[in-house]
Design a protein around this motif. Structure first.
Motif, PDB file in Angstrom:
ATOM      1  N   THR A  46       1.000  -1.292   0.096  1.00 60.59           N
ATOM      2  CA  THR A  46      -0.001   0.192  -0.008  1.00 60.59           C
ATOM      3  C   THR A  46       0.925   1.284   0.156  1.00 60.59           C
ATOM      4  OG1 THR A  46      -1.864  -1.310   1.072  1.00 60.59           O
ATOM      5  CG2 THR A  46      -1.909   1.291   1.276  1.00 60.59           C
ATOM      6  N   GLU A  47       1.181   1.893  -1.121  1.00 62.27           N
ATOM      7  CA  GLU A  47       2.095   2.683  -1.268  1.00 62.27           C
ATOM      8  C   GLU A  47       1.774   3.781  -2.552  1.00 62.27           C
ATOM      9  OE1 GLU A  47       5.288  -0.118  -1.998  1.00 62.27           O
ATOM     10  OE2 GLU A  47       5.493   0.571  -4.061  1.00 62.27           O
ATOM     11  N   GLN A  48       2.613   4.980  -2.444  1.00 60.76           N
ATOM     12  CA  GLN A  48       2.275   5.945  -3.432  1.00 60.76           C
ATOM     13  C   GLN A  48       2.846   5.304  -4.818  1.00 60.76           C
ATOM     14  OE1 GLN A  48       4.777   7.503  -5.587  1.00 60.76           O
ATOM     15  NE2 GLN A  48       6.622   6.588  -4.666  1.00 60.76           N
ATOM     16  N   HIS A  49       2.059   5.482  -5.919  1.00 58.31           N
ATOM     17  CA  HIS A  49       2.695   4.780  -7.373  1.00 58.31           C
ATOM     18  C   HIS A  49       2.496   6.430  -8.103  1.00 58.31           C
ATOM     19  CE1 HIS A  49       2.874   1.110  -6.204  1.00 58.31           C
ATOM     20  NE2 HIS A  49       3.512   0.448  -7.267  1.00 58.31           N
ATOM     21  N   GLY A  50       3.148   7.288  -7.912  1.00 57.44           N
ATOM     22  CA  GLY A  50       3.358   8.221  -8.884  1.00 57.44           C
ATOM     23  C   GLY A  50       2.088   9.041  -9.029  1.00 57.44           C
TER      24      GLY A  50
ATOM     25  N   GLY B 110      -3.049   1.383  -4.233  1.00 58.94           N
ATOM     26  CA  GLY B 110      -3.101  -0.096  -4.005  1.00 58.94           C
ATOM     27  C   GLY B 110      -2.770  -0.909  -4.993  1.00 58.94           C
ATOM     28  N   THR B 111      -1.940  -0.231  -6.295  1.00 59.66           N
ATOM     29  CA  THR B 111      -1.483  -0.658  -7.283  1.00 59.66           C
ATOM     30  C   THR B 111      -1.027  -2.261  -7.060  1.00 59.66           C
ATOM     31  OG1 THR B 111      -1.290   1.213  -8.532  1.00 59.66           O
ATOM     32  CG2 THR B 111       0.035  -0.569  -9.434  1.00 59.66           C
ATOM     33  N   ASP B 112       0.215  -2.223  -6.256  1.00 57.40           N
ATOM     34  CA  ASP B 112       0.947  -3.578  -5.970  1.00 57.40           C
ATOM     35  C   ASP B 112       0.147  -4.719  -5.447  1.00 57.40           C
ATOM     36  OD1 ASP B 112       3.023  -2.200  -7.204  1.00 57.40           O
ATOM     37  OD2 ASP B 112       4.386  -1.969  -5.293  1.00 57.40           O
ATOM     38  N   ALA B 113      -0.805  -4.335  -4.587  1.00 53.41           N
ATOM     39  CA  ALA B 113      -1.675  -5.286  -4.415  1.00 53.41           C
ATOM     40  C   ALA B 113      -2.742  -5.727  -5.340  1.00 53.41           C
ATOM     41  CB  ALA B 113      -2.412  -4.830  -2.861  1.00 53.41           C
TER      42      ALA B 113
ATOM     43  N   ASN C  56       3.468 -12.314  -6.124  1.00 51.27           N
ATOM     44  CA  ASN C  56       3.993 -10.764  -5.530  1.00 51.27           C
ATOM     45  C   ASN C  56       3.809  -9.588  -6.399  1.00 51.27           C
ATOM     46  OD1 ASN C  56       5.329  -9.054  -3.763  1.00 51.27           O
ATOM     47  ND2 ASN C  56       7.145  -9.272  -4.807  1.00 51.27           N
ATOM     48  N   GLY C  57       3.550  -8.537  -5.764  1.00 56.49           N
ATOM     49  CA  GLY C  57       3.572  -7.229  -6.913  1.00 56.49           C
ATOM     50  C   GLY C  57       4.445  -6.378  -6.561  1.00 56.49           C
ATOM     51  N   HIS C  58       5.279  -6.377  -5.709  1.00 59.27           N
ATOM     52  CA  HIS C  58       6.322  -5.414  -5.041  1.00 59.27           C
ATOM     53  C   HIS C  58       7.539  -5.935  -4.707  1.00 59.27           C
ATOM     54  CE1 HIS C  58       7.338  -2.028  -2.600  1.00 59.27           C
ATOM     55  NE2 HIS C  58       7.357  -2.483  -1.537  1.00 59.27           N
TER      56      HIS C  58
ATOM     57  N   SER D  21      10.931   1.253 -13.061  1.00 60.28           N
ATOM     58  CA  SER D  21      11.031   0.302 -12.162  1.00 60.28           C
ATOM     59  C   SER D  21       9.936   0.636 -11.102  1.00 60.28           C
ATOM     60  CB  SER D  21      12.221  -0.041 -11.432  1.00 60.28           C
ATOM     61  OG  SER D  21      12.823   1.289 -10.867  1.00 60.28           O
ATOM     62  N   HIS D  22       9.488   1.910 -11.037  1.00 62.79           N
ATOM     63  CA  HIS D  22       8.399   2.017 -10.348  1.00 62.79           C
ATOM     64  C   HIS D  22       7.066   2.999 -10.635  1.00 62.79           C
ATOM     65  CE1 HIS D  22       6.201   2.448  -6.437  1.00 62.79           C
ATOM     66  NE2 HIS D  22       6.164   3.430  -6.384  1.00 62.79           N
ATOM     67  N   ALA D  23       6.046   2.794 -10.179  1.00 62.58           N
ATOM     68  CA  ALA D  23       4.956   3.314 -11.116  1.00 62.58           C
ATOM     69  C   ALA D  23       4.944   3.325 -12.686  1.00 62.58           C
ATOM     70  CB  ALA D  23       4.705   4.905 -10.571  1.00 62.58           C
TER      71      ALA D  23
ATOM     72  N   SER E 284       3.177  -0.510 -17.233  1.00 64.53           N
ATOM     73  CA  SER E 284       2.455  -1.688 -17.116  1.00 64.53           C
ATOM     74  C   SER E 284       1.783  -1.918 -15.951  1.00 64.53           C
ATOM     75  CB  SER E 284       3.452  -2.881 -17.190  1.00 64.53           C
ATOM     76  OG  SER E 284       4.188  -2.879 -18.278  1.00 64.53           O
ATOM     77  N   GLU E 285       2.228  -1.818 -14.705  1.00 68.51           N
ATOM     78  CA  GLU E 285       1.224  -2.026 -13.557  1.00 68.51           C
ATOM     79  C   GLU E 285       0.127  -1.113 -13.339  1.00 68.51           C
ATOM     80  OE1 GLU E 285       3.858  -1.698  -9.881  1.00 68.51           O
ATOM     81  OE2 GLU E 285       4.539   0.216 -10.513  1.00 68.51           O
ATOM     82  N   VAL E 286       0.499   0.163 -13.886  1.00 72.04           N
ATOM     83  CA  VAL E 286      -0.704   1.240 -13.933  1.00 72.04           C
ATOM     84  C   VAL E 286      -1.874   1.019 -14.776  1.00 72.04           C
ATOM     85  CG1 VAL E 286      -1.524   3.540 -14.329  1.00 72.04           C
ATOM     86  CG2 VAL E 286       0.677   2.996 -12.869  1.00 72.04           C
TER      87      VAL E 286
HETATM   88 NI    NI Z   1       4.442  -1.037  -7.987  1.00 68.90          NI
END
Ligand code: NI
Length: 249
Positions: free
Chosen positions: A28-32, A38-41, A108-110, A167-169, A172-174
């Motif tokens: 549960t962390e900022q994604h830009g 919630g992106t990584d979950a 895993n997503g993170h 590598s973050h935000a 693809s994940e967004v």
């Molecule tokens: Ni992420």
């Protein structure tokens, strides 16, 4: 098959045909500027549900808070200390093992979870290794699988977002979260267009180096359609990998 939507009798019946379980784990962390917290979950959760249907696998509740201390300078981010996350995973695995589950597939997503989840596995194995009675059992096996590393996903990310995946935000994940929650698609100006890259230490250091939260990415390119394609590639790869994990000696 989702654990939370099942009855105990359904779980008992499942255990007669499989002792495998998929546990999505994220953060549960900022994604830009345009990524959901919630992106990584969300990503491993929706992929796990697809794999659950494709491979007749039970999917446990998502561990949606992970090890994200470096994101705490951004509002909304929540972390567990590594020691807390290890204790949590230990209790989740041993609770399920009591019922007869012995193949634990963590999707895993993170990236920030990897070291701690791996340490948790060692903690779990240490408990069975240190008691002689454990020698007569087949034993618990845990596997960590990062959905974003699946070969089909990597290939598609390269094709769709060459040079701006970062590598973050990441776009693809967004994209995958936009596909999962199309009513929550967000747009934001990216400045600079592609975020800087580099390493970091604690939360203050991270925010100083990466002021809008992104690392090396341009998630303004994220789309629902890209998310759909990434979802399908991920479900196919992860379902295959899960079946291999169950079949391995
Ligand atoms: Ni992420």
């Amino acid at each position: 098959m989702q654990l939370q939507l099942s009855t105990w009798a359904e779980v008992e019946a499942y255990l007669r045909r499989s002792t495998g379980v998929i546990i999505p784990i994220g953060s549960t962390e900022q994604h830009g500027p345009n990524g959901m917290i919630g992106t990584d979950a969300i990503c491993p959760e929706v992929i796990a549900r697809g794999v659950g249907e494709a491979a007749d696998a039970l999917v446990a509740p998502t561990v949606s808070i992970g090890m994200a201390q470096h994101h705490l300078a951004f509002p909304g981010s929540v972390t567990l200390r590594p020691s807390t996350l290890i204790a949590l995973l230990n209790d989740v695995v041993l609770s399920l093992a009591r019922h007869g589950f012995d193949r634990f597939y963590f999707l895993n997503g993170h990236g920030g979870n990897v070291a701690t989840v791996t340490a948790a596995f060692s903690e779990i194995y240490a408990q069975t290794s240190m008691v002689r009675e454990g020698a007569n059992h087949g034993g618990i096996r845990c596997k960590l699988s990062n959905w974003y590393m699946a070969p089909g996903v990597q290939q598609l990310s390269k094709e769709l977002f060459a040079g701006v995946e970062g590598s973050h935000a990441t776009p693809s994940e967004v994209s995958l979260t936009f596909f999962a929650y199309p009513d929550h698609v967000k747009q934001a100006e990216m400045s600079p267009r592609v975020a800087p890259t580099g390493t970091f230490y604690d939360a203050e250091d991270y925010r100083r180096r990466f002021p809008d939260g992104r690392i090396g990415s341009d998630p303004s390119l994220a789309t629902v359609e890209a998310g759909r394609r990434l979802y399908e590639a991920a479900v196919a790869d992860v379902a295959r990998d899960y079946r291999e994990f169950l079949a391995a000696a």
